[in-house]
Structures are given as structure tokens and as C-alpha cells.
Design a protein around this motif. Structure first.
Motif, PDB file in Angstrom:
ATOM      1  N   THR A  48      22.294  42.111  30.994  1.00 48.36           N
ATOM      2  CA  THR A  48      23.244  43.232  31.007  1.00 48.36           C
ATOM      3  C   THR A  48      23.606  43.591  32.435  1.00 48.36           C
ATOM      4  O   THR A  48      24.776  43.853  32.761  1.00 48.36           O
ATOM      5  CB  THR A  48      22.632  44.424  30.298  1.00 48.36           C
ATOM      6  N   TRP A  49      22.587  43.571  33.376  1.00 50.09           N
ATOM      7  CA  TRP A  49      22.875  43.861  34.796  1.00 50.09           C
ATOM      8  C   TRP A  49      23.818  42.803  35.385  1.00 50.09           C
ATOM      9  O   TRP A  49      24.741  43.136  36.142  1.00 50.09           O
ATOM     10  CB  TRP A  49      21.574  43.877  35.592  1.00 50.09           C
ATOM     11  N   ALA A  50      23.607  41.554  35.022  1.00 49.63           N
ATOM     12  CA  ALA A  50      24.455  40.480  35.566  1.00 49.63           C
ATOM     13  C   ALA A  50      25.902  40.640  35.126  1.00 49.63           C
ATOM     14  O   ALA A  50      26.849  40.482  35.909  1.00 49.63           O
ATOM     15  CB  ALA A  50      23.909  39.118  35.141  1.00 49.63           C
ATOM     16  N   MET A  51      26.100  40.966  33.866  1.00 52.26           N
ATOM     17  CA  MET A  51      27.458  41.171  33.381  1.00 52.26           C
ATOM     18  C   MET A  51      28.113  42.363  34.060  1.00 52.26           C
ATOM     19  O   MET A  51      29.311  42.344  34.395  1.00 52.26           O
ATOM     20  CB  MET A  51      27.448  41.379  31.852  1.00 52.26           C
ATOM     21  N   LEU A  52      27.322  43.404  34.299  1.00 52.10           N
ATOM     22  CA  LEU A  52      27.867  44.578  34.979  1.00 52.10           C
ATOM     23  C   LEU A  52      28.290  44.262  36.401  1.00 52.10           C
ATOM     24  O   LEU A  52      29.393  44.633  36.854  1.00 52.10           O
ATOM     25  CB  LEU A  52      26.825  45.704  34.951  1.00 52.10           C
ATOM     26  N   LEU A  53      27.443  43.538  37.168  1.00 54.69           N
ATOM     27  CA  LEU A  53      27.770  43.187  38.552  1.00 54.69           C
ATOM     28  C   LEU A  53      28.969  42.245  38.605  1.00 54.69           C
ATOM     29  O   LEU A  53      29.856  42.349  39.489  1.00 54.69           O
ATOM     30  CB  LEU A  53      26.562  42.546  39.220  1.00 54.69           C
ATOM     31  N   GLY A  71      31.427  42.081  36.524  1.00 57.15           N
ATOM     32  CA  GLY A  71      32.626  42.857  36.252  1.00 57.15           C
ATOM     33  C   GLY A  71      33.076  43.644  37.465  1.00 57.15           C
ATOM     34  O   GLY A  71      34.280  43.725  37.768  1.00 57.15           O
ATOM     35  N   LEU A  72      32.104  44.238  38.193  1.00 60.22           N
ATOM     36  CA  LEU A  72      32.450  45.001  39.388  1.00 60.22           C
ATOM     37  C   LEU A  72      33.061  44.078  40.457  1.00 60.22           C
ATOM     38  O   LEU A  72      34.024  44.458  41.156  1.00 60.22           O
ATOM     39  CB  LEU A  72      31.208  45.704  39.930  1.00 60.22           C
ATOM     40  N   ALA A  73      32.522  42.850  40.640  1.00 59.01           N
ATOM     41  CA  ALA A  73      33.053  41.908  41.647  1.00 59.01           C
ATOM     42  C   ALA A  73      34.472  41.500  41.300  1.00 59.01           C
ATOM     43  O   ALA A  73      35.345  41.396  42.167  1.00 59.01           O
ATOM     44  CB  ALA A  73      32.142  40.688  41.730  1.00 59.01           C
ATOM     45  N   LEU A  74      34.747  41.292  40.013  1.00 56.11           N
ATOM     46  CA  LEU A  74      36.091  40.909  39.597  1.00 56.11           C
ATOM     47  C   LEU A  74      37.085  42.021  39.879  1.00 56.11           C
ATOM     48  O   LEU A  74      38.194  41.788  40.376  1.00 56.11           O
ATOM     49  CB  LEU A  74      36.087  40.555  38.105  1.00 56.11           C
ATOM     50  N   VAL A  75      36.665  43.275  39.610  1.00 58.99           N
ATOM     51  CA  VAL A  75      37.558  44.418  39.878  1.00 58.99           C
ATOM     52  C   VAL A  75      37.812  44.537  41.375  1.00 58.99           C
ATOM     53  O   VAL A  75      38.949  44.780  41.831  1.00 58.99           O
ATOM     54  CB  VAL A  75      36.943  45.704  39.302  1.00 58.99           C
ATOM     55  N   ALA A  76      36.773  44.314  42.215  1.00 61.98           N
ATOM     56  CA  ALA A  76      36.942  44.430  43.670  1.00 61.98           C
ATOM     57  C   ALA A  76      37.865  43.333  44.211  1.00 61.98           C
ATOM     58  O   ALA A  76      38.687  43.560  45.101  1.00 61.98           O
ATOM     59  CB  ALA A  76      35.572  44.361  44.352  1.00 61.98           C
ATOM     60  N   ALA A  77      37.759  42.099  43.673  1.00 60.24           N
ATOM     61  CA  ALA A  77      38.623  40.991  44.138  1.00 60.24           C
ATOM     62  C   ALA A  77      40.067  41.273  43.827  1.00 60.24           C
ATOM     63  O   ALA A  77      40.964  41.044  44.664  1.00 60.24           O
ATOM     64  CB  ALA A  77      38.153  39.694  43.483  1.00 60.24           C
ATOM     65  N   ARG A  78      40.363  41.783  42.655  1.00 59.46           N
ATOM     66  CA  ARG A  78      41.742  42.090  42.311  1.00 59.46           C
ATOM     67  C   ARG A  78      42.297  43.222  43.187  1.00 59.46           C
ATOM     68  O   ARG A  78      43.457  43.207  43.590  1.00 59.46           O
ATOM     69  CB  ARG A  78      41.839  42.482  40.848  1.00 59.46           C
ATOM     70  N   ALA A  79      41.454  44.172  43.460  1.00 57.39           N
ATOM     71  CA  ALA A  79      41.920  45.263  44.334  1.00 57.39           C
ATOM     72  C   ALA A  79      42.231  44.747  45.746  1.00 57.39           C
ATOM     73  O   ALA A  79      43.190  45.161  46.380  1.00 57.39           O
ATOM     74  CB  ALA A  79      40.842  46.374  44.353  1.00 57.39           C
ATOM     75  N   GLY A  80      41.427  43.786  46.292  1.00 57.62           N
ATOM     76  CA  GLY A  80      41.667  43.240  47.624  1.00 57.62           C
ATOM     77  C   GLY A  80      42.965  42.447  47.672  1.00 57.62           C
ATOM     78  O   GLY A  80      43.705  42.464  48.664  1.00 57.62           O
ATOM     79  N   ARG A  81      43.272  41.674  46.643  1.00 58.03           N
ATOM     80  CA  ARG A  81      44.511  40.916  46.596  1.00 58.03           C
ATOM     81  C   ARG A  81      45.715  41.837  46.627  1.00 58.03           C
ATOM     82  O   ARG A  81      46.729  41.558  47.267  1.00 58.03           O
ATOM     83  CB  ARG A  81      44.536  40.045  45.353  1.00 58.03           C
ATOM     84  N   ARG A  82      45.634  42.951  45.923  1.00 57.37           N
ATOM     85  CA  ARG A  82      46.769  43.876  45.906  1.00 57.37           C
ATOM     86  C   ARG A  82      46.984  44.491  47.304  1.00 57.37           C
ATOM     87  O   ARG A  82      48.117  44.671  47.717  1.00 57.37           O
ATOM     88  CB  ARG A  82      46.520  44.973  44.871  1.00 57.37           C
ATOM     89  N   ARG A  83      45.939  44.746  48.037  1.00 61.33           N
ATOM     90  CA  ARG A  83      46.080  45.341  49.370  1.00 61.33           C
ATOM     91  C   ARG A  83      46.624  44.285  50.337  1.00 61.33           C
ATOM     92  O   ARG A  83      47.364  44.590  51.271  1.00 61.33           O
ATOM     93  CB  ARG A  83      44.727  45.847  49.853  1.00 61.33           C
ATOM     94  N   GLY A  84      46.245  42.954  50.143  1.00 60.11           N
ATOM     95  CA  GLY A  84      46.738  41.908  51.058  1.00 60.11           C
ATOM     96  C   GLY A  84      48.221  41.653  50.876  1.00 60.11           C
ATOM     97  O   GLY A  84      48.906  41.224  51.807  1.00 60.11           O
ATOM     98  N   LYS A  85      48.772  41.908  49.758  1.00 59.87           N
ATOM     99  CA  LYS A  85      50.215  41.744  49.560  1.00 59.87           C
ATOM    100  C   LYS A  85      50.939  42.868  50.255  1.00 59.87           C
ATOM    101  O   LYS A  85      52.028  42.849  50.600  1.00 59.87           O
ATOM    102  CB  LYS A  85      50.530  41.750  48.060  1.00 59.87           C
TER     103      LYS A  85
END
Length: 234
Positions: A213-218, A220-234
Motif C-alpha cells: 500500500t505504501w509503494a502504491m501511494l509513493l 502515485g505521488l511521483a506521477l503527480v509530481a512529474a506531471r506538474a513539472g512538465r506543465r511548469r517547463g512548458k
């Protein structure tokens, strides 16, 4: 002259027909022996026996009187005669024609031979009733003895007491005599704001998450952070 007065008094006290439409209104106030003394067709010894039994309350039968009948264990004529009222009045025949069809009065019947005395419970007016003789000597409707006792059902043989085995060590099985007599109450619901939410009642803790459960949670958080970084780089 004295004889004429006595005859007139006797004619006044002894009446051929009286009404018994209001039982209990004019009660007999004398003794059983004084009332029985007017029944000269019964011997003195039998009258004494009847008086003792009336005093002791030991009847031969209990009857129910209606407007037209006298019903008990034995069979009786529907007419009642020689009824005593107050202390001195005697009525050869009494009528009860004004009774309602559902009206009932209970009475005790005392018999010696073929002579029967009726004593209603409501007034104690000692009187006479005729018991009708039928075939047999001990069945209801005859002149013999008291009513027969009802037949008793045959007794069943005694059954041995049940023997239950002892509870084995470490076993959850219980013998019947150790079973609970009533079901236990269910535990209170924690979300219900009523009984069971009192202060001091322990509240169960939340379960600890598993490693997966901890692995799935982490992840998910990494995926959300990567998408947020891509939006800022554009």
C-alpha cells in the motif's frame, strides 16, 4: 278462639305461591333445623342429618338454577317448592318467571334417600327440589351417593434423568444445561450518536497499511509530481 287465631297465623305465614324473581332480596334468617322442621315427610333423624350437613357445608351436588331448570351432576325437576323467606314465611311453590334467560344462580343440594334440600348461595333460602331417578345406582341422575369422580389418565412410567457429558478440556462445545438462556446483545455501532458512545469507552485503532500500500501511494505521488513539472517547463 285460640285455635282460630293459630289457624289464621298459619295461613298468613304459609303461602301457596310466591315469587322468587329477585333472589337475595328476602333472605332466610332462621336456622337449617328450623326450616327442615316444616318438612314432615322427612323423618326426624334424616332432618337432623341434613341440618348437620348444611351447617358443615357438605352437599351432594352443586347446581345452577335458571328460569326454567335446575342443572347439576344429577337430573332435577325444574320446579322449586317449600322455600323459606325471612324467619317465618314459607312458600309452597315459588316462581321465577321474571328472570332473564341468561340469569343464573348457584345452589347446594343436600339429599337423604329421595328427599333433597336446595340452598341457594345468594340468599340461603332453604327449599326443596326433586331429583329425578334414572337407571343405575351411581351414575348422574340417580339417588345414590355423591357424583362419581372423573376418570384419571393412566400414569406414565417415570423417565430417567438426562445425563450430559462433561465439557472436554479446550473444547468450545457446551452441554444443553450450560447453554445461554438468552442471546447476547450486539456491540454498539460507533457511528451511532447514542448509547455506546459514552465517554471512556475504548475506540478501536485504524489498521496499519501494508508495504504494498505504501509503494502504491509513493508511486502515485511521483506521477503527480512529474506531471506538474512538465506543465511548469512548458
Amino acid at each position: 278462639m285460640a285455635f282460630v287465631l293459630a289457624a289464621a297465623a298459619a295461613a298468613f305465614l304459609v303461602q301457596p305461591v310466591c315469587s322468587w324473581d329477585r333472589p337475595g332480596v328476602d333472605r332466610y334468617r332462621g336456622t337449617p333445623a328450623a326450616a327442615l322442621a316444616h318438612y314432615r315427610d322427612i323423618s326426624e333423624a334424616e332432618r337432623a342429618t341434613l341440618a348437620r350437613r348444611i351447617d358443615a357445608g357438605i352437599p351432594d351436588d352443586k347446581v345452577e338454577i335458571s328460569r326454567t331448570s335446575v342443572t347439576g351432576h344429577y337430573t332435577y325437576a325444574g320446579t322449586i317448592s317449600d322455600m323459606h323467606f325471612d324467619k317465618t314465611r314459607l312458600c309452597r311453590t315459588v316462581t321465577r318467571s321474571q328472570w332473564q334467560p341468561a340469569h343464573r344462580e348457584t345452589a347446594a343440594v343436600y339429599c337423604v334417600g329421595e328427599a333433597c334440600v336446595l340452598v341457594p348461595e345468594v340468599c340461603g333460602n332453604v327449599s326443596r327440589v326433586r331429583r329425578i331417578v334414572t337407571s343405575g345406582g351411581s351414575a348422574p341422575g340417580t339417588t345414590g351417593g355423591a357424583p362419581p369422580l372423573p376418570a384419571q389418565p393412566p400414569e406414565s412410567p417415570p423417565q430417567p434423568a438426562p445425563v450430559y457429558p462433561a465439557v472436554p478440556s479446550g473444547s468450545e462445545a457446551l452441554p444443553p444445561w450450560a447453554a445461554p438462556v438468552a442471546p447476547l446483545a450486539p456491540p454498539p455501532r460507533l457511528g451511532y450518536p447514542g448509547p455506546g458512545r459514552e465517554v471512556g469507552m475504548p475506540v478501536p485503532l485504524a489498521p496499519i497499511p501494508e508495504p504494498s500500500t505504501w509503494a502504491m501511494l509513493l508511486g502515485g505521488l511521483a506521477l503527480v509530481a512529474a506531471r506538474a513539472g512538465r506543465r511548469r517547463g512548458k
